[in-house]
Design an enzyme around this catalytic site. Structure first.
Site, PDB file in Angstrom:
ATOM      1  N   HIS A   1      25.223  51.118  50.218  1.00  0.00           N
ATOM      2  CA  HIS A   1      26.531  51.678  49.877  1.00  0.00           C
ATOM      3  C   HIS A   1      27.349  50.646  49.104  1.00  0.00           C
ATOM      4  O   HIS A   1      27.878  50.929  48.028  1.00  0.00           O
ATOM      5  CB  HIS A   1      27.269  52.122  51.138  1.00  0.00           C
ATOM      6  CG  HIS A   1      28.724  52.427  50.904  1.00  0.00           C
ATOM      7  ND1 HIS A   1      29.142  53.517  50.166  1.00  0.00           N
ATOM      8  CD2 HIS A   1      29.843  51.781  51.282  1.00  0.00           C
ATOM      9  CE1 HIS A   1      30.467  53.522  50.114  1.00  0.00           C
ATOM     10  NE2 HIS A   1      30.919  52.466  50.777  1.00  0.00           N
TER      11      HIS A   1
ATOM     12  N   ARG B   1      32.632  44.910  62.060  1.00  0.00           N
ATOM     13  CA  ARG B   1      31.969  45.576  60.944  1.00  0.00           C
ATOM     14  C   ARG B   1      30.476  45.654  61.213  1.00  0.00           C
ATOM     15  O   ARG B   1      29.934  44.922  62.013  1.00  0.00           O
ATOM     16  CB  ARG B   1      32.140  44.757  59.656  1.00  0.00           C
ATOM     17  CG  ARG B   1      33.509  44.613  59.175  1.00  0.00           C
ATOM     18  CD  ARG B   1      33.548  43.562  58.064  1.00  0.00           C
ATOM     19  NE  ARG B   1      32.851  44.016  56.856  1.00  0.00           N
ATOM     20  CZ  ARG B   1      32.802  43.311  55.735  1.00  0.00           C
ATOM     21  NH1 ARG B   1      33.362  42.137  55.671  1.00  0.00           N
ATOM     22  NH2 ARG B   1      32.166  43.782  54.683  1.00  0.00           N
TER      23      ARG B   1
ATOM     24  N   SER C   1      47.684  50.798  32.931  1.00  0.00           N
ATOM     25  CA  SER C   1      48.721  50.290  32.027  1.00  0.00           C
ATOM     26  C   SER C   1      48.743  51.040  30.704  1.00  0.00           C
ATOM     27  O   SER C   1      49.737  50.981  29.984  1.00  0.00           O
ATOM     28  CB  SER C   1      48.500  48.797  31.761  1.00  0.00           C
ATOM     29  OG  SER C   1      48.448  48.095  32.968  1.00  0.00           O
TER      30      SER C   1
ATOM     31  N   SER D   1      22.372  42.737  32.419  1.00  0.00           N
ATOM     32  CA  SER D   1      23.122  43.788  31.742  1.00  0.00           C
ATOM     33  C   SER D   1      24.588  43.393  31.569  1.00  0.00           C
ATOM     34  O   SER D   1      25.150  43.499  30.477  1.00  0.00           O
ATOM     35  CB  SER D   1      23.002  45.084  32.550  1.00  0.00           C
ATOM     36  OG  SER D   1      23.993  45.989  32.177  1.00  0.00           O
ATOM     37  N   SER D   2      25.200  42.910  32.643  1.00  0.00           N
ATOM     38  CA  SER D   2      26.622  42.574  32.569  1.00  0.00           C
ATOM     39  C   SER D   2      26.866  41.405  31.632  1.00  0.00           C
ATOM     40  O   SER D   2      27.844  41.390  30.885  1.00  0.00           O
ATOM     41  CB  SER D   2      27.155  42.221  33.958  1.00  0.00           C
ATOM     42  OG  SER D   2      26.979  43.298  34.823  1.00  0.00           O
TER      43      SER D   2
ATOM     44  N   GLU E   1      34.346  38.489  40.989  1.00  0.00           N
ATOM     45  CA  GLU E   1      33.799  39.852  40.948  1.00  0.00           C
ATOM     46  C   GLU E   1      34.830  40.879  41.428  1.00  0.00           C
ATOM     47  O   GLU E   1      34.922  41.978  40.879  1.00  0.00           O
ATOM     48  CB  GLU E   1      32.532  39.921  41.812  1.00  0.00           C
ATOM     49  CG  GLU E   1      31.978  41.322  42.042  1.00  0.00           C
ATOM     50  CD  GLU E   1      31.371  41.963  40.802  1.00  0.00           C
ATOM     51  OE1 GLU E   1      31.115  41.226  39.830  1.00  0.00           O
ATOM     52  OE2 GLU E   1      31.172  43.179  40.809  1.00  0.00           O
TER      53      GLU E   1
ATOM     54  N   HIS F   1      34.394  36.248  44.380  1.00  0.00           N
ATOM     55  CA  HIS F   1      35.810  36.543  44.234  1.00  0.00           C
ATOM     56  C   HIS F   1      36.197  36.946  42.822  1.00  0.00           C
ATOM     57  O   HIS F   1      36.875  37.965  42.648  1.00  0.00           O
ATOM     58  CB  HIS F   1      36.734  35.483  44.818  1.00  0.00           C
ATOM     59  CG  HIS F   1      38.048  36.125  45.104  1.00  0.00           C
ATOM     60  ND1 HIS F   1      38.287  36.860  46.244  1.00  0.00           N
ATOM     61  CD2 HIS F   1      39.139  36.291  44.333  1.00  0.00           C
ATOM     62  CE1 HIS F   1      39.477  37.412  46.158  1.00  0.00           C
ATOM     63  NE2 HIS F   1      40.020  37.077  45.018  1.00  0.00           N
TER      64      HIS F   1
ATOM     65  N   ASP G   1      32.398  49.974  15.471  1.00  0.00           N
ATOM     66  CA  ASP G   1      31.482  49.853  16.614  1.00  0.00           C
ATOM     67  C   ASP G   1      31.730  48.498  17.262  1.00  0.00           C
ATOM     68  O   ASP G   1      32.636  47.778  16.853  1.00  0.00           O
ATOM     69  CB  ASP G   1      30.011  49.985  16.166  1.00  0.00           C
ATOM     70  CG  ASP G   1      29.129  50.543  17.298  1.00  0.00           C
ATOM     71  OD1 ASP G   1      29.333  50.135  18.459  1.00  0.00           O
ATOM     72  OD2 ASP G   1      28.267  51.379  17.025  1.00  0.00           O
TER      73      ASP G   1
ATOM     74  N   HIS H   1      38.428  31.600  50.655  1.00  0.00           N
ATOM     75  CA  HIS H   1      39.170  32.372  51.658  1.00  0.00           C
ATOM     76  C   HIS H   1      38.284  33.427  52.306  1.00  0.00           C
ATOM     77  O   HIS H   1      38.676  34.039  53.294  1.00  0.00           O
ATOM     78  CB  HIS H   1      40.468  32.977  51.079  1.00  0.00           C
ATOM     79  CG  HIS H   1      40.274  34.080  50.091  1.00  0.00           C
ATOM     80  ND1 HIS H   1      41.133  34.315  49.055  1.00  0.00           N
ATOM     81  CD2 HIS H   1      39.327  35.007  49.965  1.00  0.00           C
ATOM     82  CE1 HIS H   1      40.723  35.333  48.348  1.00  0.00           C
ATOM     83  NE2 HIS H   1      39.609  35.771  48.877  1.00  0.00           N
ATOM     84  N   HIS H   2      37.098  33.639  51.726  1.00  0.00           N
ATOM     85  CA  HIS H   2      36.146  34.535  52.383  1.00  0.00           C
ATOM     86  C   HIS H   2      35.433  33.819  53.529  1.00  0.00           C
ATOM     87  O   HIS H   2      34.635  34.422  54.221  1.00  0.00           O
ATOM     88  CB  HIS H   2      35.105  35.027  51.381  1.00  0.00           C
ATOM     89  CG  HIS H   2      35.686  35.889  50.309  1.00  0.00           C
ATOM     90  ND1 HIS H   2      35.754  37.262  50.415  1.00  0.00           N
ATOM     91  CD2 HIS H   2      36.256  35.583  49.115  1.00  0.00           C
ATOM     92  CE1 HIS H   2      36.319  37.753  49.318  1.00  0.00           C
ATOM     93  NE2 HIS H   2      36.640  36.764  48.521  1.00  0.00           N
TER      94      HIS H   2
ATOM     95  N   TYR I   1      37.934  40.742  40.937  1.00  0.00           N
ATOM     96  CA  TYR I   1      38.828  41.015  39.814  1.00  0.00           C
ATOM     97  C   TYR I   1      38.100  41.731  38.694  1.00  0.00           C
ATOM     98  O   TYR I   1      38.705  42.479  37.932  1.00  0.00           O
ATOM     99  CB  TYR I   1      39.482  39.710  39.343  1.00  0.00           C
ATOM    100  CG  TYR I   1      40.380  39.171  40.418  1.00  0.00           C
ATOM    101  CD1 TYR I   1      41.555  39.843  40.737  1.00  0.00           C
ATOM    102  CD2 TYR I   1      40.025  38.080  41.186  1.00  0.00           C
ATOM    103  CE1 TYR I   1      42.359  39.425  41.769  1.00  0.00           C
ATOM    104  CE2 TYR I   1      40.822  37.638  42.226  1.00  0.00           C
ATOM    105  CZ  TYR I   1      41.986  38.316  42.517  1.00  0.00           C
ATOM    106  OH  TYR I   1      42.762  37.913  43.550  1.00  0.00           O
TER     107      TYR I   1
ATOM    108  N   LYS J   1      52.545  42.821  38.366  1.00  0.00           N
ATOM    109  CA  LYS J   1      52.014  44.021  37.722  1.00  0.00           C
ATOM    110  C   LYS J   1      52.497  45.282  38.426  1.00  0.00           C
ATOM    111  O   LYS J   1      52.882  46.263  37.796  1.00  0.00           O
ATOM    112  CB  LYS J   1      50.479  43.984  37.713  1.00  0.00           C
ATOM    113  CG  LYS J   1      49.919  42.819  36.940  1.00  0.00           C
ATOM    114  CD  LYS J   1      48.421  42.928  36.735  1.00  0.00           C
ATOM    115  CE  LYS J   1      48.102  43.707  35.500  1.00  0.00           C
ATOM    116  NZ  LYS J   1      48.452  43.013  34.267  1.00  0.00           N
TER     117      LYS J   1
ATOM    118  N   TRP K   1      25.874  43.590  51.143  1.00  0.00           N
ATOM    119  CA  TRP K   1      25.961  43.415  49.687  1.00  0.00           C
ATOM    120  C   TRP K   1      26.103  41.943  49.330  1.00  0.00           C
ATOM    121  O   TRP K   1      25.815  41.550  48.220  1.00  0.00           O
ATOM    122  CB  TRP K   1      27.119  44.214  49.101  1.00  0.00           C
ATOM    123  CG  TRP K   1      28.433  43.502  49.084  1.00  0.00           C
ATOM    124  CD1 TRP K   1      29.337  43.443  50.102  1.00  0.00           C
ATOM    125  CD2 TRP K   1      29.008  42.742  48.007  1.00  0.00           C
ATOM    126  NE1 TRP K   1      30.418  42.690  49.724  1.00  0.00           N
ATOM    127  CE2 TRP K   1      30.251  42.248  48.446  1.00  0.00           C
ATOM    128  CE3 TRP K   1      28.597  42.429  46.703  1.00  0.00           C
ATOM    129  CZ2 TRP K   1      31.085  41.465  47.652  1.00  0.00           C
ATOM    130  CZ3 TRP K   1      29.430  41.642  45.918  1.00  0.00           C
ATOM    131  CH2 TRP K   1      30.655  41.169  46.391  1.00  0.00           C
TER     132      TRP K   1
ATOM    133  N   THR L   1      49.828  39.453  40.676  1.00  0.00           N
ATOM    134  CA  THR L   1      49.435  40.812  41.025  1.00  0.00           C
ATOM    135  C   THR L   1      50.667  41.648  41.360  1.00  0.00           C
ATOM    136  O   THR L   1      50.796  42.799  40.918  1.00  0.00           O
ATOM    137  CB  THR L   1      48.458  40.793  42.213  1.00  0.00           C
ATOM    138  OG1 THR L   1      47.530  39.729  42.027  1.00  0.00           O
ATOM    139  CG2 THR L   1      47.716  42.095  42.329  1.00  0.00           C
TER     140      THR L   1
END
Lengths: 675, 228, 122
Positions: A79, A454, A272, A173-174, A259, A257, A108, A306-307, A261, A335, A143, A332
């Site tokens: 998931h 969890r 926006s 790919s990314s 990731e 982290h 293009d 912080h994780h 964002y 925004k 994950w 943040t």
């Protein structure tokens, strides 16, 4: 296409895209690739959603017995992996592909064939990682795949092999797309489209590409270590050999982290751009919105630990990372307030797209607030690994990323397909999603604070979690039904949706100046841009009357970095008098074929697909190596030889396909000179 | 102030060069620099891991210290071979010189050459081949180093040093290998049709990649081989 | 930058191959000089490695790091012609390089390689 040259008399019909399967497999058109991304990612979104529904069925009441612990591990791992790498990132990529060239006024992307390659690697990688279900060996390590838990000693099966190899494939790919879009945005802008005139979505996309190209190498290396540990017996995560069990965690979160964002900023960008169109007001504080994006991205590389407060890094590290995390809440928050200020005083049209934007502002703020809560290490120690964290990141990712992406889908679907989505069904989709989402994830704050961990597949009654879990499950079912409305809406629109026209929403940016769907060459004449909101300047000047932005830019139409001008200016715009004379702005409604207009387009080619296929085949090979090792241990010499043969067939076959096709691709010019 | 957008009416579709770029720079060069930036993070991860695990191996051989196996009493010497690696470092530095000469030769292909010296300096095939040959020499040194380490009892599985050392230098070696293939491809094209000033960008991006691989080795040489 | 001042009035069609690198290019003699300097620094680096007095002083590591950084910078500036090239490339390279270096240093701190951590090393 042969018809163009052969039948000039009927050339007007030939401007319709060829639609056969081959034309899709060989396409290098960024719009078609974007469309492929969109529908593939929506499919994986449904798949990931299905996995979530099974998880919620299992947890609906105490002592659930729908699935086994092993299956449950696979479900929550897949998931997360599916939603992050196969749904949200590619949904963002769908908009990157479709919108970036249109928003900057290009024909293009910089490297059209590389773009096709990115898509094919993505879709083949997605298939690869999901094939594991057929072997009952779907990844089951979360994950985040924490090593040493994911080393061969603790995860002997194929599960983690699929995960490691699948993520490596998706990373390619990314990364390829990242280099492509960076180059596109720097170098393919229309005359006058200086950086501070770029639409906010393009800005967000620009920033995200830097996050991708700087974060993905780190996970690549962490995964290489894990691969080597699993296949070659290295010691990177072997604590018995002196390895540090935190190495993986650090490397993973240095990627992980940013990731986060990578997942949220494209949605911010979409909102926006969508919000101003539906509130009839320019975005509030455009420069601040741009700089807050850049600041978020930069700070995003300095908050990873912080994780990991719970692992005991010591007071200095905890303090530093706690502070940087609280700091990142400032841009943040800026925004959020800017979106609210954009809505303030606007004439808001509550379309489905607009509702999803407003939902993002509201729900992301809830997720952001709980995020600031666990920026504080003592608070985090109470919350970590509980459902409170699950609540937090679903408010950020579903309440944030998905709401923004849904807003983008409703806003841009008419541009992509030429047909409107139904507002009536859209409202059903929105309200069921909004209600379902909050009913699913809000109670998780409580079950989490009551101590529910969890990743447990079953829990006993009487711990105070039953009611909250029941509510979450009901919410998830409502969410599922809401999503089916989106599917219905899309199918209905494709069959019989209202024709959209160029600009159904009265939007301000370039992509709305051309027909929907856009012709393959995008702009018959490359526009000269003189403003941040070119279409409003022309059609509704009152809306941009007090936007003080861009007069200075007319004099220097090139890139400024750090306040210094760089690069050759574009061909100078025509003198003011000429432009006034032609002030009937060119909104393109007629479509001709590219050949009629004399526009050179890249030739379609199937080579990127084969290069991607070769890469994926090559990376499938290690699975056989593992099989060979298992058979060797079992004393099955013949089986060992067979598996090793398969390994070499896949490794060498894939590599030769990849390299051969790559040479073929690189030595073929992008466009043939036949016209 | 309302401005008039989207005019471009003064430009016929074809008058606008479809390949003109916003900055006047070539797309490929921007992409290769973005790629090199990305590679910085790749090697940063590898180098960090090597440094984190430095001195944490439980068994030898070690890079800079001797180690006596407590079970066999056998003594293993510090394994890094500084003279050999200094030579290979020199070879790689010289390959960078050959590379810049190759690029200069391609850029100045149309400048008339009068002396033998100018003809040699202007021979792009020669310098491309020289760069590739020096790269192959470097890889030969690395192959020698790896096999001799294995003979002395250090494999990628032996200890943390072995794992992180072979992976870091192996990744670098893989980059050199890719660079050699790239250079040989350019060499083949040069022999076939001659690379001239219009191919400058294609040689330049190969050169940038090659020099980047060189600077990574400059960092590795100091951090892995020289610092004890 | 040399090419920002490049007359561009007639640059309606931008030269699309290699625009921006033909000016003030380093010359062959520069290349040879750079190679000589790189070789000399490398020789000094290896020499330092064999002088016990330096190896055991606290300047050993800083000396090596500085020499390595100088070599790195010289190759990047002259061989990768970043000194002469477009400012954009400098941004594209130094930005990631800075993030990479900060990451390495941060990891060294986190794994107790640089400073004694409060509470000591596990």
């Amino acid at each position: 296409m042969a018809t163009i040259a052969a039948t000039p008399a009927h050339a007007h019909e030939s401007h319709a895209h060829p639609t056969g399967l081959r034309s899709w497999l060989a396409t290098v058109d960024h719009k078609r690739i974007g469309t492929l991304y969109l529908f593939t990612a929506l499919f994986f979104f449904l798949l990931g959603g299905l996995e979530a529904e099974i998880i919620r069925m299992q947890l609906q009441g105490p002592n659930g017995h729908l699935v086994s612990a092993e299956t449950y591990n696979q479900l929550f791992t897949m998931h997360g992996t599916t939603m992050i790498f196969l749904a949200i990132m590619p949904l963002s990529a769908a908009f990157f592909n479709f919108l970036i060239p249109l928003q900057i006024g290009a024909r293009d992307v910089a490297f059209p064939r590389l773009n096709a390659f990115s898509y094919w690697v993505y879709v083949l990688g997605g298939i690869f990682i999901n094939l594991s279900w057929l072997l009952h060996a779907a990844p089951d390590g979360g994950w985040f795949g924490y090593a040493p838990l994911t080393t061969r000693a603790y995860s002997p099966g194929l599960n983690i092999d699929f995960w490691v190899l699948g993520l490596q494939i998706l990373g390619v790919s990314s990364l390829a797309a990242g280099f492509n879009f960076i180059t596109t945005i720097i170098n393919m802008r229309a005359p006058g489209m200086n950086l501070m005139r770029m639409p906010m979505f393009t800005w967000a996309a620009f920033v995200v590409q830097f996050l991708i190209v700087l974060a993905f190498p780190v996970i690549t290396i962490a995964l290489v270590f894990l691969m080597f540990d699993r296949f070659f017996g290295t010691n990177f995560y072997t604590t018995a050999a002196g390895a540090d069990p935190l190495l993986w965690q650090h490397l993973f979160w240095i990627f992980g982290h940013p990731e986060v964002y990578i997942l949220i900023l494209p949605a911010f960008g979409l909102v926006s751009d969508v919000l101003p169109a539906h509130t009839r007001k320019p975005i509030f504080g455009y420069p601040v919105m741009v700089f807050s994006l850049i600041l978020i991205a930069f700070l995003g590389f300095g908050v990873w630990a912080h994780h990991m407060f719970a692992v005991g890094m010591g007071p200095i590290a905890d303090t530093v990372f706690g502070l940087t995390t609280m700091l990142i809440a400032i841009p943040t928050g800026v925004k959020i307030f800017n979106w609210i200020a954009t809505m303030h005083g606007g004439s808001i049209r509550f379309t489905t797209a607009c509702l999803f934007c407003i939902a993002l502002v509201a729900f992301f703020t809830i997720g952001g607030l709980s995020g600031v809560m666990h920026a504080s290490p003592p608070a985090d120690l109470q919350q970590t690994d509980t459902y409170f964290i699950v609540a937090h990141f679903h408010y950020v990712l579903f309440g944030g990323s998905m709401m923004g992406l849904f807003a983008g889908v409703y806003h841009y679907f008419p541009k992509i397909t030429g047909r409107m989505l139904s507002e009536r069904i859209g409202k059903w989709h929105f309200w069921l999603t909004a209600i379902g989402m909050n009913l699913t994830f809000f109670p998780m704050h409580f079950s989490g604070l009551l101590g529910m961990p969890r990743r447990i597949y079953r829990y006993d009654a009487g711990q105070g979690w039953d009611g909250f879990n029941f509510a979450s499950s009901i919410g998830a079912y409502i969410l599922g039904i809401g999503t089916l409305f989106l599917v219905w809406n899309i199918i209905k629109s494709l069959r019989s949706g209202t024709r959209a026209g160029n600009d159904p929403w009265g939007s301000p940016t370039l992509e709305w100046a051309i027909p929907s769907p856009p012709p393959e060459y995008n702009f018959a004449r490359i526009p000269t841009v003189t403003s941040r909101y070119p279409l409003w300047d022309m059609k509704q000047p009152v809306l941009t009357a007090d936007v003080p932005h861009t007069q200075r830019g007319d004099k220097e139409m090139d890139v400024a970095i750090g306040g210094k001008t760089v690069g050759h200016p574009h061909p100078a715009p025509a003198p003011q008098s000429t432009r006034v004379a032609e002030s009937a702005m060119h909104i393109e409604t007629e479509t001709y074929s590219a050949a009629e207009l004399g526009i050179a387009l890249p030739d379609p080619t199937i080579k990127p697909l084969f290069v991607a296929l070769g890469l994926v085949i090559m990376l499938t090979a290690p699975l056989f190596m593992h099989e060979a090792q298992m058979r060797e241990i079992a004393g099955n010499a013949a089986g060992h030889r067979t598996a090793m043969t398969m390994f070499w067939v896949f490794a060498l076959g894939g590599a030769s396909l990849m390299v051969g096709m790559l040479y073929n691709w690189l030595l073929t010019p992008l466009e043939s000179a036949h016209h | 102030m309302t401005s008039v957008p989207l005019t471009a009416g003064h430009v016929a579709p074809d008058a606008h060069d479809p390949h003109a770029t916003s900055t006047g720079l070539d797309n490929k060069k921007i992409a290769i620099w973005a790629f090199i930036g990305s590679e910085c993070m790749l090697f940063a991860s590898l180098i960090s891991t090597y440094l984190i695990y430095k001195g944490r191996s439980k068994v030898g051989p070690f890079p800079h210290e001797t180690w006596t196996d407590p079970s066999t009493g056998k003594t293993l010497h510090a394994i890094l071979n500084i003279p050999v690696t200094s030579a290979s470092t020199f070879v790689l530095l010289m390959s960078s010189l050959a590379m810049v000469l190759a690029l200069a030769a391609v850029q100045n292909k149309n400048v008339p050459k009068r002396t033998t010296g100018e003809r040699i300096l202007g021979n792009s095939s020669l310098w491309l081949l020289a760069t590739a040959a020096l790269g192959i020499t470097f890889l030969g040194f690395q192959a020698y180093e790896f096999t001799s380490f294995v003979h002395e009892g250090l494999s990628i599985r032996t200890n943390l040093f072995g794992s992180s050392f072979f992976t870091l230098t192996g990744f670098h070696g893989a980059h050199v290998t890719a660079g050699v293939i790239w250079l040989l491809t350019l060499f083949a094209i040069d022999r076939k049709r001659g690379l001239g000033p219009r191919d400058e960008v294609n040689v330049d991006i190969a050169a940038l990649y090659w020099h980047f691989v060189d600077v990574v080795w400059i960092a590795i040489f100091t951090l892995v081989y020289l610092i004890k | 930058m040399a090419h920002s001042t490049h007359p561009s009035a007639d640059a309606a069609v931008v030269d699309h191959h290699g625009a921006g690198i033909e000016h003030t290019h380093p010359t062959w003699s520069t290349y040879w000089k750079v190679a000589t300097i790189l070789t000399l620094i490398t020789a000094v680096e290896v020499w330092v490695y064999y002088v016990p007095a330096i190896v055991h002083s606290r300047w050993f590591v800083p000396i090596l790091l500085v020499m390595s950084a100088v070599k790195f910078a010289i190759v990047v500036m002259f061989y990768m012609h970043l000194k002469y090239d477009h400012r954009l490339f400098r941004v594209l390279f130094t930005g990631p390089l800075i993030i990479a270096m900060i990451t390495i240093v941060a990891l060294m701190f986190l794994f107790g390689k640089l400073a004694a951590r409060v509470g000591g090393m596990g």
